[in-house]
Scaffold this motif. Structure first.
Motif, PDB file in Angstrom:
ATOM      1  N   LYS A 101       9.831  -7.192  -5.499  1.00  0.00           N
ATOM      2  CA  LYS A 101       8.613  -6.785  -4.803  1.00  0.00           C
ATOM      3  C   LYS A 101       7.505  -6.520  -5.815  1.00  0.00           C
ATOM      4  O   LYS A 101       6.343  -6.808  -5.578  1.00  0.00           O
ATOM      5  CB  LYS A 101       8.869  -5.552  -3.954  1.00  0.00           C
ATOM      6  CG  LYS A 101       9.813  -5.831  -2.807  1.00  0.00           C
ATOM      7  CD  LYS A 101      10.123  -4.595  -2.018  1.00  0.00           C
ATOM      8  CE  LYS A 101      11.118  -4.943  -0.942  1.00  0.00           C
ATOM      9  NZ  LYS A 101      11.739  -3.791  -0.350  1.00  0.00           N
ATOM     10  N   LYS A 102       7.921  -5.952  -6.952  1.00  0.00           N
ATOM     11  CA  LYS A 102       6.953  -5.611  -7.995  1.00  0.00           C
ATOM     12  C   LYS A 102       7.667  -5.624  -9.341  1.00  0.00           C
ATOM     13  O   LYS A 102       8.781  -5.112  -9.449  1.00  0.00           O
ATOM     14  CB  LYS A 102       6.370  -4.225  -7.726  1.00  0.00           C
ATOM     15  CG  LYS A 102       5.335  -3.793  -8.724  1.00  0.00           C
ATOM     16  CD  LYS A 102       4.807  -2.404  -8.413  1.00  0.00           C
ATOM     17  CE  LYS A 102       3.838  -1.978  -9.493  1.00  0.00           C
ATOM     18  NZ  LYS A 102       3.537  -0.572  -9.441  1.00  0.00           N
ATOM     19  N   GLU A 159       6.127  -1.866 -14.779  1.00  0.00           N
ATOM     20  CA  GLU A 159       5.129  -1.790 -15.841  1.00  0.00           C
ATOM     21  C   GLU A 159       5.793  -2.010 -17.197  1.00  0.00           C
ATOM     22  O   GLU A 159       6.863  -1.477 -17.477  1.00  0.00           O
ATOM     23  CB  GLU A 159       4.467  -0.417 -15.816  1.00  0.00           C
ATOM     24  CG  GLU A 159       3.344  -0.261 -16.819  1.00  0.00           C
ATOM     25  CD  GLU A 159       2.688   1.095 -16.729  1.00  0.00           C
ATOM     26  OE1 GLU A 159       2.117   1.518 -17.740  1.00  0.00           O
ATOM     27  OE2 GLU A 159       2.761   1.729 -15.663  1.00  0.00           O
TER      28      GLU A 159
END
Length: 142
Positions: free
Chosen positions: A130-131, A134
């Motif tokens: 989904k993501k 970082e």
């Protein structure tokens, strides 16, 4: 049960890191999080020995290492054994992109490292992310 934890595909990890504090922190953190750290080494020759004798699910390797060679040498040997590599480095050279599944930028936090491993596990299970966490760069696996 509705909210069960899925089985991890990444369980056995080799850490290749020449910064003692980073190596220790990673080993401790991953062990506490349920991973089996098979070995923690700081030289290419030692990493190659572990690759020859152990079944591994992932190699977590810095690029710059003690002694001769570097993390790209470890990645080439791991690829020959079918073991994926995640580089953890302040700078991943372009040629490293063909040798690893990705690179986690240093400095990183414990939380970021855990998120990166969870993301890789998701990908290894054939699911979409989904993501991307970082600090994690993923490379094409063609």
């Amino acid at each position: 049960m509705l909210f069960t934890k899925r089985e991890r595909t990444i369980r056995r990890i080799l850490i290749v890191e020449d910064e003692p504090l980073v190596a220790f922190d990673n080993e401790y953190l991953l062990g506490e999080d349920g991973y089996e750290v098979v070995a923690t080494v700081d030289r290419v020759a030692d990493a190659l020995e572990v690759l020859d004798r152990e079944r591994l699910d992932l190699v977590l390797s810095d690029i710059l290492l003690s002694g001769e060679g570097d993390g790209t040498d470890v990645a080439r040997a791991a690829a020959a054994k079918g073991v994926p590599v995640l580089f953890v480095s302040g700078h991943c050279p372009v040629e490293a992109q063909k040798l690893a599944v990705g690179c986690l930028a240093k400095p990183y936090t414990d939380r970021t490292l855990k998120a990166a491993l969870t993301a890789l596990d998701t990908l290894f299970q054939g699911e979409r992310l989904k993501k991307v966490p970082e600090g994690l760069s993923l490379y094409d696996r063609d």
